[in-house]
Design an enzyme around this catalytic site. Sequence first.
Site, PDB file in Angstrom:
ATOM      1  N   ASP A  82      44.135  35.533  39.594  1.00  0.00           N
ATOM      2  CA  ASP A  82      43.084  35.012  38.704  1.00  0.00           C
ATOM      3  C   ASP A  82      43.659  34.304  37.471  1.00  0.00           C
ATOM      4  O   ASP A  82      42.930  33.663  36.719  1.00  0.00           O
ATOM      5  CB  ASP A  82      42.147  36.146  38.264  1.00  0.00           C
ATOM      6  CG  ASP A  82      41.336  36.679  39.441  1.00  0.00           C
ATOM      7  OD1 ASP A  82      41.139  35.939  40.421  1.00  0.00           O
ATOM      8  OD2 ASP A  82      40.903  37.847  39.385  1.00  0.00           O
TER       9      ASP A  82
ATOM     10  N   ARG B 204      36.809  31.062  34.782  1.00  0.00           N
ATOM     11  CA  ARG B 204      38.241  30.908  34.476  1.00  0.00           C
ATOM     12  C   ARG B 204      38.630  29.432  34.275  1.00  0.00           C
ATOM     13  O   ARG B 204      39.583  29.142  33.555  1.00  0.00           O
ATOM     14  CB  ARG B 204      39.095  31.596  35.532  1.00  0.00           C
ATOM     15  CG  ARG B 204      38.759  33.092  35.630  1.00  0.00           C
ATOM     16  CD  ARG B 204      39.845  33.946  36.169  1.00  0.00           C
ATOM     17  NE  ARG B 204      39.303  35.232  36.609  1.00  0.00           N
ATOM     18  CZ  ARG B 204      39.080  36.279  35.809  1.00  0.00           C
ATOM     19  NH1 ARG B 204      39.377  36.223  34.531  1.00  0.00           N
ATOM     20  NH2 ARG B 204      38.570  37.405  36.295  1.00  0.00           N
TER      21      ARG B 204
ATOM     22  N   LYS C  53      37.126  43.817  34.559  1.00  0.00           N
ATOM     23  CA  LYS C  53      35.993  43.505  35.447  1.00  0.00           C
ATOM     24  C   LYS C  53      36.098  44.297  36.752  1.00  0.00           C
ATOM     25  O   LYS C  53      35.124  44.928  37.175  1.00  0.00           O
ATOM     26  CB  LYS C  53      35.975  41.994  35.714  1.00  0.00           C
ATOM     27  CG  LYS C  53      34.856  41.506  36.604  1.00  0.00           C
ATOM     28  CD  LYS C  53      34.596  40.035  36.391  1.00  0.00           C
ATOM     29  CE  LYS C  53      35.560  39.127  37.124  1.00  0.00           C
ATOM     30  NZ  LYS C  53      35.422  39.137  38.590  1.00  0.00           N
ATOM     31  N   SER C  54      37.252  44.266  37.378  1.00  0.00           N
ATOM     32  CA  SER C  54      37.422  44.961  38.670  1.00  0.00           C
ATOM     33  C   SER C  54      37.151  46.456  38.532  1.00  0.00           C
ATOM     34  O   SER C  54      36.503  47.070  39.376  1.00  0.00           O
ATOM     35  CB  SER C  54      38.857  44.784  39.184  1.00  0.00           C
ATOM     36  OG  SER C  54      39.097  43.442  39.494  1.00  0.00           O
TER      37      SER C  54
ATOM     38  N   GLN D 228      39.356  42.957  47.635  1.00  0.00           N
ATOM     39  CA  GLN D 228      37.918  43.076  47.946  1.00  0.00           C
ATOM     40  C   GLN D 228      37.739  43.541  49.385  1.00  0.00           C
ATOM     41  O   GLN D 228      36.932  44.430  49.661  1.00  0.00           O
ATOM     42  CB  GLN D 228      37.223  41.737  47.708  1.00  0.00           C
ATOM     43  CG  GLN D 228      37.225  41.340  46.233  1.00  0.00           C
ATOM     44  CD  GLN D 228      36.598  39.985  45.980  1.00  0.00           C
ATOM     45  OE1 GLN D 228      36.319  39.236  46.906  1.00  0.00           O
ATOM     46  NE2 GLN D 228      36.392  39.664  44.715  1.00  0.00           N
TER      47      GLN D 228
ATOM     48  N   LYS E 167      37.780  30.834  45.656  1.00  0.00           N
ATOM     49  CA  LYS E 167      37.312  31.602  44.491  1.00  0.00           C
ATOM     50  C   LYS E 167      35.962  31.034  44.050  1.00  0.00           C
ATOM     51  O   LYS E 167      35.307  30.350  44.810  1.00  0.00           O
ATOM     52  CB  LYS E 167      38.363  31.554  43.372  1.00  0.00           C
ATOM     53  CG  LYS E 167      39.669  32.250  43.738  1.00  0.00           C
ATOM     54  CD  LYS E 167      39.470  33.742  43.935  1.00  0.00           C
ATOM     55  CE  LYS E 167      40.732  34.446  44.380  1.00  0.00           C
ATOM     56  NZ  LYS E 167      40.482  35.828  44.801  1.00  0.00           N
TER      57      LYS E 167
ATOM     58  N   ARG F  46      39.761  26.389  43.079  1.00  0.00           N
ATOM     59  CA  ARG F  46      40.492  26.326  41.802  1.00  0.00           C
ATOM     60  C   ARG F  46      41.713  25.403  41.855  1.00  0.00           C
ATOM     61  O   ARG F  46      42.204  24.998  40.806  1.00  0.00           O
ATOM     62  CB  ARG F  46      40.904  27.739  41.339  1.00  0.00           C
ATOM     63  CG  ARG F  46      39.719  28.530  40.819  1.00  0.00           C
ATOM     64  CD  ARG F  46      40.095  29.889  40.266  1.00  0.00           C
ATOM     65  NE  ARG F  46      38.914  30.555  39.711  1.00  0.00           N
ATOM     66  CZ  ARG F  46      38.803  31.857  39.519  1.00  0.00           C
ATOM     67  NH1 ARG F  46      39.801  32.661  39.840  1.00  0.00           N
ATOM     68  NH2 ARG F  46      37.700  32.371  39.007  1.00  0.00           N
TER      69      ARG F  46
HETATM   70  C1  S3P Z   1      39.079  41.349  42.867  1.00  0.00           C
HETATM   71  C2  S3P Z   1      39.991  40.898  43.776  1.00  0.00           C
HETATM   72  C3  S3P Z   1      40.488  39.517  43.809  1.00  0.00           C
HETATM   73  C4  S3P Z   1      40.215  38.789  42.493  1.00  0.00           C
HETATM   74  C5  S3P Z   1      38.807  39.007  42.012  1.00  0.00           C
HETATM   75  C6  S3P Z   1      38.555  40.496  41.794  1.00  0.00           C
HETATM   76  C7  S3P Z   1      38.634  42.766  42.932  1.00  0.00           C
HETATM   77  O1  S3P Z   1      39.835  38.824  44.853  1.00  0.00           O
HETATM   78  O2  S3P Z   1      40.459  37.406  42.634  1.00  0.00           O
HETATM   79  O3  S3P Z   1      38.590  38.326  40.786  1.00  0.00           O
HETATM   80  O4  S3P Z   1      38.051  43.263  41.960  1.00  0.00           O
HETATM   81  O5  S3P Z   1      38.880  43.406  43.973  1.00  0.00           O
HETATM   82  P1  S3P Z   1      40.364  38.899  46.376  1.00  0.00           P
HETATM   83  O6  S3P Z   1      40.229  40.279  46.850  1.00  0.00           O
HETATM   84  O7  S3P Z   1      39.501  37.932  47.128  1.00  0.00           O
HETATM   85  O8  S3P Z   1      41.788  38.437  46.309  1.00  0.00           O
END
Ligand code: S3P
Length: 430
Positions: free
Chosen positions: A314, A387, A21-22, A168, A341, A345
Amino acid sequence: MKKVAFDKPVLQGEITVPGDKSISHRAVMLGSIAKGTTSISGFLDGEDCLRTIDIFKQLGVSIERDGTNVTVESPGMHGWQQPSSPLYAGNSGTTARLILGILAASRVTSVLTGDEYLSKRPMKRVSLPLRSMGASITGEADSNLLPLTITGGPLTAIDYDMPIASAQVKSAILFAGLTADGETSVSEQTVSRDHTERMLAQFGVDIQKEGNKVRVKGGSDLHGTPVRVPGDISSAAFFMAAAAMVEGSSVTFKDVGLNPTRTGILDVLKSMGAKIDILEKTDGPGEPYGTVAISHDGLQATEISGDLIPRLIDELPVIALLATQAQGVTVIKDAAELRVKETDRITAVTTELKKLGAQIEETVDGMIIHGPTALSGGTLSSYGDHRIGMMAGIAALVASEPITIEDPSCINISYPTFFNDLEKLAFPIK
Ligand code: S3P
């Protein structure tokens, strides 16, 4: 509602989970910022990533999708058009937070919105540092909550020390740094996932890493490039945990991402006693991936804290479930980020697992789980969080009665074929 029931299941076989996904989000984002053609293979066709595609289409980027193959053709970010309606990020925190950095650096004015869950999640962690670069971002609660209005314009580089471990936030600042006047740096106390850094280099950006500090120079040109998205280790983690949990199980995961900033789940499964074999590993270009075999081999409690947390953030819901079946007391701490999240969670996991009879306590920044405990069946809420919904599906493998999941459709956010894969791998012994 989805009812899941098994009679003495064992997990056996081979599986290729959907794309990461990322990485899928970032491939569309960088392909849209870059000039030229970006061809993406292995793209995750989950709800969150489709929202990212829709937003860039609204900005005038041509994006064609054929299943998991996506072709992005862009005039470059300064050729984008003014969107005629708000940009909708749906449930996707990654879309919203990363795009804030991109829109701040663009030349368009836009309004960013999200669904009821995303509209409650904090955006200030991104909008404040962006505003210190000169970005115009306005919205409720001092630009903390969607909808936000972003007027793209000239930005000035900053040196930013991240108060929390968040890929993020790091990514949004690095994206804004691409057009800023000067060199932007981001320092993190604990290393978070580095997909943005790796992909910026693939797109031709001069990005420097020294320890926990990343630097990017403003004015870099990005060129379209092929991107291969490996399987999402955060999706695989549900079946990795299941294989470690259910006696007699052995599952092989093909083409799964093995970026060291994401493989905390493998470290935890190993420390809990699972047998893990990396059968094959390729280092790139871009992202490492490979084939991993996981088998049940007893299950002991463990402690999960500190630098390990961002490497498996996650995965903590399914790890908590796994801990209910492990011998001893598992302690999860330093994970307060779980509270912001898709849902809180920590509360969601403890509330739902308690309904099945688990001995689990909530703490300010984690959970304490006593095991092993026999789990009963029941009706569990997903809280609209993919999740939590998948954790409930995996719980059915060890529950004595069926588990009914409320609002299971949220699972489409990251793993549309989850239930098919669950049925494929877990066949009952008669
Ligand atoms: C992600 C970063 C994580 C993760 C999210 C995806 C990303 O969040 O929990 O599912 O793709 O950069 P955070 O940056 O808030 O930790």
